[in-house]
Design an enzyme around this catalytic site. Structure first.
Site, mmCIF file in Angstrom:
data_model
loop_
_atom_site.group_PDB
_atom_site.id
_atom_site.type_symbol
_atom_site.label_atom_id
_atom_site.label_comp_id
_atom_site.label_asym_id
_atom_site.label_seq_id
_atom_site.Cartn_x
_atom_site.Cartn_y
_atom_site.Cartn_z
ATOM 1 N N PHE A 143 0.864 -1.182 0.000
ATOM 2 C CA PHE A 143 0.000 0.000 0.000
ATOM 3 C C PHE A 143 0.898 1.228 0.000
ATOM 4 O O PHE A 143 1.670 1.450 0.921
ATOM 5 C CB PHE A 143 -0.937 0.059 1.210
ATOM 6 N N ASP A 228 9.452 2.948 1.866
ATOM 7 C CA ASP A 228 8.268 3.720 2.232
ATOM 8 C C ASP A 228 8.064 3.584 3.736
ATOM 9 O O ASP A 228 7.539 2.587 4.216
ATOM 10 C CB ASP A 228 7.043 3.212 1.457
ATOM 11 N N LYS A 257 2.663 11.150 6.947
ATOM 12 C CA LYS A 257 1.849 10.931 8.149
ATOM 13 C C LYS A 257 2.378 11.684 9.370
ATOM 14 O O LYS A 257 2.142 12.876 9.485
ATOM 15 C CB LYS A 257 1.699 9.427 8.395
HETATM 16 C C1 LIG Z 1 -0.776 6.138 4.309
HETATM 17 C C2 LIG Z 1 0.313 5.602 3.460
HETATM 18 C C3 LIG Z 1 0.620 6.178 2.220
HETATM 19 C C4 LIG Z 1 -0.216 7.299 1.614
HETATM 20 O O1 LIG Z 1 -0.259 8.432 2.419
HETATM 21 P P1 LIG Z 1 -1.423 9.534 2.148
HETATM 22 O O2 LIG Z 1 -0.998 10.684 3.015
HETATM 23 O O3 LIG Z 1 -2.698 8.912 2.592
HETATM 24 O O4 LIG Z 1 -1.406 9.849 0.709
HETATM 25 C C5 LIG Z 1 1.691 5.682 1.521
HETATM 26 N N1 LIG Z 1 2.424 4.659 1.999
HETATM 27 C C6 LIG Z 1 2.155 4.063 3.173
HETATM 28 C C7 LIG Z 1 3.004 2.940 3.647
HETATM 29 C C8 LIG Z 1 1.080 4.507 3.933
HETATM 30 O O5 LIG Z 1 0.788 3.905 5.091
#
Ligand SMILES: *Cc1c(COP(=O)(O)O)cnc(C)c1O
Length: 403
Positions: A143, A228, A257
């Site tokens: 994700f 990520d 985040k």
């Molecule tokens: C939440 C998340 C995203 C996307 O972040 P948004 O601010 O919602 O666009 C990307 N990668 C990971 C691992 C995430 O948990």
């Protein structure tokens, strides 16, 4: 003061009528938050064990973050990158130092950081390695956000169905398998993109040799390792980055985040000059990326992480959380995974869905959210106490069948 009285149910109905139905929230209407707790419009308090998917790692309205934001609101909030601001230099220097890197590319949302990391990797592939059609290897079950390019390499049918055509240039291999990545490398591969721990997939911790294997492979085949850490980073797992646990330093960190302190969206791609230096004026940007308010808040967040206090808290309390949750395996729980203050709890489908369990926990004053049908995720703010963790797990035990 009161103008109109709308009940919680009325507010939910209003959302149902006027808000796109792209979420299915639990039936609670939050009015305020403080630390690990939130209060709904009827004055009921709940222990927040989701922390906005780790965007609220430092708790609701952390006094230092709010202070940094309020001070900046009184000065200047947006300049665009057409001009310099007195906040962006200090923020980028401080964030780069936290990551042990040289440069920062500031953006806003997580998905934008992922998009930006992909653009940088492709540009690096073109400019440095001379590859005309760069390819990036990604992991199954990933994700990384919701934009067209990002969902182009998702394998979640719900995230993809009806949104094509998709962006080409991605190859998916199973998560946790460095050898499968090695087998998928071609002369066109410029980067490997992975979550050090997969969050949305259910808090999946890969085998300990996975990231080190990717690091070695990327060094040997001259590819970029992109981690990520948008959900796994900034203290959540008991370290600044989840990749720290296995001693791996990626070429690019993707952050988001918690970087915005739960106040404003702040994301970033962080790397060395030999990689991020491929971007020249006009080639990439964002009107709000690195704005003074975001930079002031982001600097404060980095400051909170510099002492290691939150990382130590998450590590110590994480042991308690995992010990207590593991004790429920066999009584309605089939598995518990995770690290630090982050846990994916698989509920025995015979007991109920993750959604049903989340609703029962809501009734008992604990907020969690289900993912993938039968998993619930615990990711409380790192300011949570041992007593509050015990309270949360006691409530889970209470909605499961007796031992
Ligand atoms: C939440 C998340 C995203 C996307 O972040 P948004 O601010 O919602 O666009 C990307 N990668 C990971 C691992 C995430 O948990």
């Amino acid at each position: 003061m009161m103008t109109t009285m709308i009940t919680g149910e009325g507010l939910i109905e209003q959302e149902q009528q006027h808000l796109a139905h792209n979420y299915h929230p639990l039936p609670v209407v939050i009015e305020s938050g403080d630390g690990a707790w939130v209060t709904d419009v009827d004055g009921r308090r709940y222990l927040d064990c989701l922390a906005a998917y780790s965007a609220v790692n430092f708790g609701h309205r952390h006094p230092m973050i709010i202070d940094a934001a309020v001070r900046q609101l009184g000065r200047v909030t947006l300049t665009s990158r057409a001009f310099h601001s007195d906040q962006l230099g200090p923020f980028s220097a401080r964030l780069a130092a936290l990551c042990g890197k040289e440069m920062v590319l500031p953006m806003n949302t997580g998905a934008e950081a992922v998009e930006s990391g992909i653009k940088v990797a492709r540009k690096w592939g073109h400019d440095v390695r001379g590859i005309a059609e760069p390819e990036i290897i990604v992991a199954g079950g990933n994700f990384h956000g919701r934009t067209i390019t990002v969902i182009s390499f998702s394998d979640d049918p719900e995230a993809r169905a009806g949104f094509g055509p998709f962006t080409p240039g991605f190859v998916t291999v199973p998560y946790g398998d460095a050898e499968a990545v090695a087998a998928a490398v071609t002369d066109r591969t410029v980067a490997v993109l992975a979550e050090p721990i997969q969050g949305e997939a259910g808090v999946i911790v890969p085998p300990p040799d996975y990231l080190p294997g990717l690091r070695e492979l990327c060094d040997r085949r001259r590819m970029l390792l992109i981690c990520d850490e948008i959900q796994s980073g900034l203290g959540r797992t008991g370290a600044t980055f989840a990749s720290d646990h296995v001693g791996v330093v990626p070429d690019l960190y993707l952050l988001g985040k918690a970087l915005g302190g739960g106040v404003v969206p702040v994301s970033a791609v962080v790397g060395d000059a030999e990689v991020l230096g491929v971007l020249q004026p006009g080639q990439h940007g964002s009107t709000f990326g690195g704005n003074p308010l975001a930079a002031a808040v982001g600097s404060c967040v980095v400051g909170l992480l510099e002492s290691g206090e939150f990382q130590r808290r998450a590590a110590g309390l994480g042991v308690l959380l995992h010990d207590r949750l593991q004790a429920l395996v066999g009584s309605g729980v089939t598995a518990v995974r995770g690290r630090g203050l982050w846990a994916g709890v698989d509920i025995d489908p015979a007991i109920g869905t993750g959604r049903a369990i989340s609703e029962r926990l809501l009734e008992r004053g604990v907020l969690v959210k289900d993912t993938h049908g039968s998993t619930i995720r615990f990711a409380p703010p790192l300011v949570i106490t041992a007593e509050e963790i015990s309270f949360a797990v006691d409530q889970l035990a209470a909605v499961l069948p007796p031992h």
